[in-house]
Motif scaffolding. Structure first.
Motif, mmCIF file in Angstrom:
data_model
loop_
_atom_site.group_PDB
_atom_site.id
_atom_site.type_symbol
_atom_site.label_atom_id
_atom_site.label_comp_id
_atom_site.label_asym_id
_atom_site.label_seq_id
_atom_site.Cartn_x
_atom_site.Cartn_y
_atom_site.Cartn_z
ATOM 1 N N GLU A 10 35.875 45.227 46.033
ATOM 2 C CA GLU A 10 34.995 44.037 46.200
ATOM 3 C C GLU A 10 35.249 42.990 45.152
ATOM 4 O OE1 GLU A 10 33.942 43.697 49.327
ATOM 5 O OE2 GLU A 10 34.490 45.988 49.591
ATOM 6 N N LYS A 11 36.140 43.133 44.178
ATOM 7 C CA LYS A 11 36.537 41.942 43.540
ATOM 8 C C LYS A 11 37.239 40.855 43.927
ATOM 9 C CE LYS A 11 36.002 44.301 39.074
ATOM 10 N NZ LYS A 11 35.545 43.989 38.001
ATOM 11 N N ILE A 12 37.159 39.525 43.515
ATOM 12 C CA ILE A 12 38.056 38.554 44.025
ATOM 13 C C ILE A 12 39.583 38.611 43.907
ATOM 14 C CG2 ILE A 12 38.438 36.021 43.609
ATOM 15 C CD1 ILE A 12 35.558 35.888 42.661
ATOM 16 N N ILE A 13 40.226 38.385 44.983
ATOM 17 C CA ILE A 13 41.594 38.738 45.067
ATOM 18 C C ILE A 13 42.188 37.523 45.270
ATOM 19 C CG2 ILE A 13 41.548 41.277 45.941
ATOM 20 C CD1 ILE A 13 41.972 40.294 48.783
ATOM 21 N N PRO A 14 43.560 37.326 45.070
ATOM 22 C CA PRO A 14 44.159 36.229 45.029
ATOM 23 C C PRO A 14 44.488 35.875 46.445
ATOM 24 C CG PRO A 14 45.609 37.757 43.783
ATOM 25 C CD PRO A 14 44.369 38.438 43.989
ATOM 26 N N THR A 15 44.721 34.463 46.834
ATOM 27 C CA THR A 15 44.949 33.850 48.077
ATOM 28 C C THR A 15 46.263 34.214 48.482
ATOM 29 O OG1 THR A 15 45.258 31.679 47.307
ATOM 30 C CG2 THR A 15 43.064 32.308 48.006
ATOM 31 N N ILE A 36 57.554 36.763 30.743
ATOM 32 C CA ILE A 36 56.084 36.465 31.495
ATOM 33 C C ILE A 36 55.419 37.455 30.445
ATOM 34 C CG2 ILE A 36 54.793 36.617 33.345
ATOM 35 C CD1 ILE A 36 57.446 35.935 34.937
ATOM 36 N N ASN A 37 54.412 36.986 29.614
ATOM 37 C CA ASN A 37 53.501 37.907 28.949
ATOM 38 C C ASN A 37 52.367 38.562 29.587
ATOM 39 O OD1 ASN A 37 55.498 38.093 26.758
ATOM 40 N ND2 ASN A 37 54.666 35.654 26.135
ATOM 41 N N LEU A 38 51.770 37.542 30.390
ATOM 42 C CA LEU A 38 50.444 38.049 31.051
ATOM 43 C C LEU A 38 50.103 36.908 32.522
ATOM 44 C CD1 LEU A 38 47.628 39.143 30.498
ATOM 45 C CD2 LEU A 38 47.165 36.886 29.787
ATOM 46 N N ILE A 39 49.741 37.843 33.268
ATOM 47 C CA ILE A 39 49.616 37.330 34.482
ATOM 48 C C ILE A 39 47.903 37.860 34.975
ATOM 49 C CG2 ILE A 39 49.701 37.108 37.120
ATOM 50 C CD1 ILE A 39 52.768 37.345 36.448
ATOM 51 N N ARG A 40 47.100 37.071 35.060
ATOM 52 C CA ARG A 40 45.694 37.322 35.069
ATOM 53 C C ARG A 40 44.874 36.635 36.271
ATOM 54 N NH1 ARG A 40 41.490 40.715 34.931
ATOM 55 N NH2 ARG A 40 39.684 40.036 33.708
ATOM 56 N N LEU A 41 44.246 37.217 37.130
ATOM 57 C CA LEU A 41 43.052 36.571 37.782
ATOM 58 C C LEU A 41 41.797 36.384 37.176
ATOM 59 C CD1 LEU A 41 42.637 35.153 40.770
ATOM 60 C CD2 LEU A 41 41.847 37.519 41.571
ATOM 61 N N ASP A 42 41.584 35.131 36.987
ATOM 62 C CA ASP A 42 40.154 34.642 36.324
ATOM 63 C C ASP A 42 39.203 34.703 37.522
ATOM 64 O OD1 ASP A 42 38.007 33.624 35.022
ATOM 65 O OD2 ASP A 42 39.140 31.926 34.158
ATOM 66 N N GLU A 43 38.121 35.717 37.396
ATOM 67 C CA GLU A 43 37.365 35.812 38.461
ATOM 68 C C GLU A 43 36.361 34.799 38.190
ATOM 69 O OE1 GLU A 43 35.546 39.666 37.787
ATOM 70 O OE2 GLU A 43 37.623 40.639 38.399
ATOM 71 N N SER A 45 36.815 31.035 37.599
ATOM 72 C CA SER A 45 37.137 30.085 38.232
ATOM 73 C C SER A 45 38.230 30.241 39.560
ATOM 74 C CB SER A 45 38.223 29.335 37.376
ATOM 75 O OG SER A 45 39.378 29.894 36.938
ATOM 76 N N GLN A 46 38.501 31.670 39.863
ATOM 77 C CA GLN A 46 39.211 32.169 40.874
ATOM 78 C C GLN A 46 40.861 31.750 40.648
ATOM 79 O OE1 GLN A 46 37.459 31.252 44.492
ATOM 80 N NE2 GLN A 46 35.747 32.681 44.079
ATOM 81 N N ILE A 60 47.160 28.685 38.439
ATOM 82 C CA ILE A 60 47.468 28.486 39.770
ATOM 83 C C ILE A 60 46.109 28.330 40.671
ATOM 84 C CG2 ILE A 60 48.634 29.357 41.990
ATOM 85 C CD1 ILE A 60 50.530 30.782 39.702
ATOM 86 N N LYS A 61 45.896 27.367 41.357
ATOM 87 C CA LYS A 61 44.424 27.115 41.958
ATOM 88 C C LYS A 61 44.639 27.822 43.316
ATOM 89 C CE LYS A 61 43.041 23.192 39.780
ATOM 90 N NZ LYS A 61 41.770 23.375 39.486
ATOM 91 N N PRO A 62 43.176 28.307 44.174
ATOM 92 C CA PRO A 62 43.388 29.026 45.143
ATOM 93 C C PRO A 62 44.151 28.374 46.310
ATOM 94 C CG PRO A 62 41.315 28.984 44.416
ATOM 95 C CD PRO A 62 42.105 28.152 43.421
ATOM 96 N N SER A 63 44.497 26.944 46.144
ATOM 97 C CA SER A 63 45.252 26.345 47.136
ATOM 98 C C SER A 63 46.570 26.629 46.944
ATOM 99 C CB SER A 63 44.738 24.889 47.146
ATOM 100 O OG SER A 63 45.203 24.458 45.840
ATOM 101 N N GLY A 64 46.992 26.989 45.811
ATOM 102 C CA GLY A 64 48.486 27.293 45.316
ATOM 103 C C GLY A 64 49.264 26.349 44.576
ATOM 104 N N GLU A 65 48.239 25.287 44.457
ATOM 105 C CA GLU A 65 48.728 24.133 43.505
ATOM 106 C C GLU A 65 48.741 24.561 42.008
ATOM 107 O OE1 GLU A 65 47.286 19.985 45.587
ATOM 108 O OE2 GLU A 65 45.776 21.508 45.053
ATOM 109 N N TRP A 66 49.682 24.296 41.204
ATOM 110 C CA TRP A 66 49.366 24.489 39.912
ATOM 111 C C TRP A 66 49.684 23.597 38.792
ATOM 112 C CZ3 TRP A 66 54.042 23.916 36.665
ATOM 113 C CH2 TRP A 66 55.238 23.619 37.659
#
Length: 85
Positions: A10-15, A36-43, A45-46, A60-66
């Motif tokens: 039940e955690k936030i998942i990427p869009t 690529i040293n790190l990829i992390r989903l910030d819970e 800010s999403q 990378i924002k939930p809309s896909g803009e970076w």
């Protein structure tokens, strides 16, 4: 989708837009032989956070803009989006 939610508890998942943009950026970065040293989903800010090499930070924002690190800092005064490749 339910399988992913139950796997992550039940955690936030990427869009889908975030996942696609993350894949595109990862492919683009590795063409230049940058690690690529790190990829992390910030819970909080999403946003997906990517650390590339030693000093390139991308969100990378939930809309896909970076945004790059410098653009994230300047976002406090003005919104600047860098769109796809």
């Amino acid at each position: 989708m339910n399988i992913i939610c139950s796997a992550f508890g039940e955690k936030i998942i990427p869009t889908q837009a975030q996942l696609l943009q993350c894949y595109i950026l990862s492919c683009w970065v590795t063409r230049f032989y940058l690690p690529i040293n790190l990829i992390r989903l910030d819970e909080r800010s999403q946003n997906i956070f990517m650390l590339i090499g030693e000093d390139i930070e991308i969100e990378i924002k939930p809309s896909g803009e970076w945004l790059t690190k410098s653009e994230v800092r300047s976002q406090k005064s003005e919104v600047i989006f860098v769109t796809g490749i």
